[in-house]
Design an enzyme around this catalytic site. Structure first.
Site, PDB file in Angstrom:
ATOM      1  N   HIS F  15       0.840  -1.200   0.000  1.00  0.00           N
ATOM      2  CA  HIS F  15       0.000   0.000   0.000  1.00  0.00           C
ATOM      3  C   HIS F  15       0.877   1.253   0.000  1.00  0.00           C
ATOM      4  O   HIS F  15       2.092   1.176   0.136  1.00  0.00           O
ATOM      5  CB  HIS F  15      -1.004   0.010   1.164  1.00  0.00           C
ATOM      6  CG  HIS F  15      -0.461   0.438   2.491  1.00  0.00           C
ATOM      7  ND1 HIS F  15      -1.239   1.054   3.449  1.00  0.00           N
ATOM      8  CD2 HIS F  15       0.783   0.329   3.024  1.00  0.00           C
ATOM      9  CE1 HIS F  15      -0.491   1.290   4.516  1.00  0.00           C
ATOM     10  NE2 HIS F  15       0.719   0.882   4.301  1.00  0.00           N
ATOM     11  N   CYS F  34       5.772   6.370   4.415  1.00  0.00           N
ATOM     12  CA  CYS F  34       4.559   5.672   3.954  1.00  0.00           C
ATOM     13  C   CYS F  34       4.054   6.238   2.632  1.00  0.00           C
ATOM     14  O   CYS F  34       3.169   5.663   2.001  1.00  0.00           O
ATOM     15  CB  CYS F  34       3.453   5.766   5.008  1.00  0.00           C
ATOM     16  SG  CYS F  34       3.901   4.983   6.562  1.00  0.00           S
ATOM     17  N   HIS F  40       5.073   0.244  -0.230  1.00  0.00           N
ATOM     18  CA  HIS F  40       5.749  -0.668   0.700  1.00  0.00           C
ATOM     19  C   HIS F  40       4.679  -1.677   1.099  1.00  0.00           C
ATOM     20  O   HIS F  40       3.630  -1.723   0.440  1.00  0.00           O
ATOM     21  CB  HIS F  40       6.337   0.100   1.894  1.00  0.00           C
ATOM     22  CG  HIS F  40       5.306   0.749   2.750  1.00  0.00           C
ATOM     23  ND1 HIS F  40       4.621   1.881   2.367  1.00  0.00           N
ATOM     24  CD2 HIS F  40       4.804   0.410   3.962  1.00  0.00           C
ATOM     25  CE1 HIS F  40       3.764   2.215   3.313  1.00  0.00           C
ATOM     26  NE2 HIS F  40       3.846   1.337   4.284  1.00  0.00           N
ATOM     27  N   HIS F  42       2.916  -4.794   4.154  1.00  0.00           N
ATOM     28  CA  HIS F  42       2.756  -5.312   5.518  1.00  0.00           C
ATOM     29  C   HIS F  42       2.179  -6.729   5.503  1.00  0.00           C
ATOM     30  O   HIS F  42       1.466  -7.120   4.583  1.00  0.00           O
ATOM     31  CB  HIS F  42       1.790  -4.419   6.320  1.00  0.00           C
ATOM     32  CG  HIS F  42       2.278  -3.026   6.536  1.00  0.00           C
ATOM     33  ND1 HIS F  42       3.350  -2.739   7.329  1.00  0.00           N
ATOM     34  CD2 HIS F  42       1.842  -1.824   6.044  1.00  0.00           C
ATOM     35  CE1 HIS F  42       3.560  -1.428   7.336  1.00  0.00           C
ATOM     36  NE2 HIS F  42       2.669  -0.854   6.552  1.00  0.00           N
ATOM     37  N   ASP F  80      -5.387 -10.287  -0.099  1.00  0.00           N
ATOM     38  CA  ASP F  80      -4.107 -10.973   0.115  1.00  0.00           C
ATOM     39  C   ASP F  80      -3.257 -10.974  -1.151  1.00  0.00           C
ATOM     40  O   ASP F  80      -3.742 -11.298  -2.240  1.00  0.00           O
ATOM     41  CB  ASP F  80      -4.371 -12.421   0.554  1.00  0.00           C
ATOM     42  CG  ASP F  80      -3.077 -13.130   0.949  1.00  0.00           C
ATOM     43  OD1 ASP F  80      -2.173 -12.476   1.497  1.00  0.00           O
ATOM     44  OD2 ASP F  80      -2.976 -14.347   0.682  1.00  0.00           O
ATOM     45  N   HIS F  81      -1.981 -10.632  -0.986  1.00  0.00           N
ATOM     46  CA  HIS F  81      -1.043 -10.546  -2.106  1.00  0.00           C
ATOM     47  C   HIS F  81      -1.529  -9.561  -3.174  1.00  0.00           C
ATOM     48  O   HIS F  81      -1.304  -9.747  -4.360  1.00  0.00           O
ATOM     49  CB  HIS F  81      -0.773 -11.931  -2.709  1.00  0.00           C
ATOM     50  CG  HIS F  81       0.184 -12.741  -1.866  1.00  0.00           C
ATOM     51  ND1 HIS F  81      -0.182 -13.296  -0.677  1.00  0.00           N
ATOM     52  CD2 HIS F  81       1.492 -13.050  -2.031  1.00  0.00           C
ATOM     53  CE1 HIS F  81       0.857 -13.927  -0.148  1.00  0.00           C
ATOM     54  NE2 HIS F  81       1.883 -13.790  -0.938  1.00  0.00           N
ATOM     55  N   GLU F 125      -1.299  -3.625  11.690  1.00  0.00           N
ATOM     56  CA  GLU F 125      -0.492  -3.282  10.524  1.00  0.00           C
ATOM     57  C   GLU F 125       0.946  -3.731  10.762  1.00  0.00           C
ATOM     58  O   GLU F 125       1.624  -4.213   9.864  1.00  0.00           O
ATOM     59  CB  GLU F 125      -0.550  -1.771  10.301  1.00  0.00           C
ATOM     60  CG  GLU F 125      -0.041  -1.347   8.953  1.00  0.00           C
ATOM     61  CD  GLU F 125      -0.280   0.130   8.709  1.00  0.00           C
ATOM     62  OE1 GLU F 125      -1.209   0.464   7.956  1.00  0.00           O
ATOM     63  OE2 GLU F 125       0.457   0.969   9.272  1.00  0.00           O
TER      64      GLU F 125
END
Lengths: 136, 136, 136, 136, 136, 136
Positions: F15, F34, F40, F42, F80-81, F125
């Site tokens: 994100h 960020c 980047h 998480h 996810d991913h 996060e």
């Protein structure tokens, strides 16, 4: 009489697994969701393991503040909140799998660390997947 | 065919890092906040690793109740809720760094443990800092 | 240049420690609460450690999806939500201590895994008790 | 001015989910692997939450040694290393789901605890599944 | 529509439980090992919980960098690597139980935090003992 | 008599925090690292909390397999991913802060879940930053 000191460090990064020598379908088949062209990401946990003799004056193998500074400057500041594929030169032509990241980190730290120390790396990509490398 | 059994034990102690051969300023520069003359403290996590053959009758390398009793009597009862510098004789003249504590604990346990077993120690001072010692 | 990749897997099982060659009293004295004839149970945590060279094309030592499939089919599907003493043939005549479970799991996986890889096992029975086996 | 004190306690037990009013097939369909007639098991983690005023003399809401003794005698000593279905009277006619265990534990502790305290329970069956009950 | 943001912070400190109005024997009986006159210590884990509306421009309830700065300046810098009894004025005449530390931390942060936010505190003294306070 | 059942789920995503109404400099100042345009990522940990009555026949508040299916289909399979900014429609015009992700996830699940249940969300996060939302 060798003692190993360990420092745990975290960095959060985006990455994508891809082999440019393969076609799109092969990349999808081999790397699955990890091949998403828009990237995904992880909270990486890095454990740096330094082995050496205890200094008689300090009682330290290595001052962890010094070790932390080395790791911060050479790894965390360059990897944290970055896109490994796009922002970190070592992965311009190297697939950023956990295995390859571990070898890259080990090579970076090995150069910065006094040769009297042994060095190993543990790198967690997720709670369930992690790798280890000791340069051998 | 050697198996390693591990027992995780915790103890909570105060300590202070200081080298009496140095002046106050040097101690502050080298040990930073850890040099506070009024002490600070940690929840230490100790992992005792015992390697040996599996006993055919019990299926155990060592009965963990017996190992726990050894560690409780020789380490936990003497270190837990203590000031390492003031209350534990081994640190009267030894700086209680994580490295030195690990060596002290290893030596204490090595004497109590049957020589047929190999012994290693992991000692966490914090979530981020930990040390390992195997007597080599 | 060898890298170790680790996969963490969980299974939940019932078991009982007992030596049929001993009388009831001896079993109770040696195994304590673990000898309860009605069984008790654990959330076992298994870490499978596979060491090998990094494949240049994939950047993997071994594709973790493939490793997971091997472990699922040969271990998890047979151990998870089972009674180790009654439901898993390997423990019909073998006491399911953590040590023996680790050796059994290692032997199962060693057969399924390409011989070019080294294999080690870590098995947590509880947060405080765990064992390691590498086939040596 | 109410403070909540929490005590974390573990117990390891076998159990089986089953509704005797249903036929075997329905039990299997609804409870899946948890219906295994030979039982499976868990490392349960119980967090007991006691809310009350801080005593001015001790600085405690409740002495955690006293709370631990209550929980040990009324819960841990009866549940740990037991088969919940066979060894614990409360589950003779009650399905030992995490939800029902939490209610049973809450009722047991509520009776032993001074009524001036509020009581809540958190019960982990696995790392991924846990329940909470506060008697409301 | 209220969201709670949580920041986890650690500090390592020495402390001793003692009531100066009691004689030595009573202090030993009530506080046990925690009464050691030479102090012991803990790795405290503090979770600061701030509840408020999401700011439409930032998507934040509160910028965690700002929250971290507040906690660092008013709590961590004053408590970390300190002896709570000797070095922190709030405990000169207050027994540093987890309960009292939580109330002290809450009061410190409540003053620094905009009144539009609700504030709660969780404080872990060990893995097994922790307290919660929300000012009510 | 209400019990809360919790299911812990993980997803790994990329994100970037950015407000398109601001200029580049303001975005950098407010969001810091960020705001990296290359993203980047998480390892997000989501805890879904469902509160309701215990069903007398099953002993469940809700079958966790059913809850898992709902979360997998409506959240995990979509997040996810993935790159939250580019791949998840809800964040096309919404900054994917932890706060906003929690509200989005809560809204998605609230629609899928029987209205007899209360619903809360916890979203980690990182190990140190997490948020909670209960729709109030």
């Amino acid at each position: 009489m060798k003692v190993t000191v360990n420092r745990r460090i975290t960095f959060n990064a985006a990455h994508r697994l891809n082999n440019p020598a393969w076609d799109e379908e092969t990349n999808k088949r081999i790397f699955g969701l990890c091949n998403n062209p828009n990237y995904h990401g992880h909270n990486y946990v890095l454990i740096v393991k330094v082995t050496g003799d205890i200094d008689r004056e300090t009682g330290y193998v290595i001052d962890l503040k010094i070790l932390k500074d080395i790791v911060d400057q050479s790894v965390t500041d360059r990897f944290d909140h970055r896109n490994l594929n796009l922002d970190v030169t070592e992965f311009k032509n190297l697939n950023p799998t956990a295995e390859n990241i571990a070898v890259v980190v080990w090579n970076i730290l090995r150069e910065k660390l006094d040769s009297k120390f042994d060095l190993s790396i543990v790198l967690y990509e997720t709670e369930r997947n992690f790798v280890e490398f000791s340069g051998k």
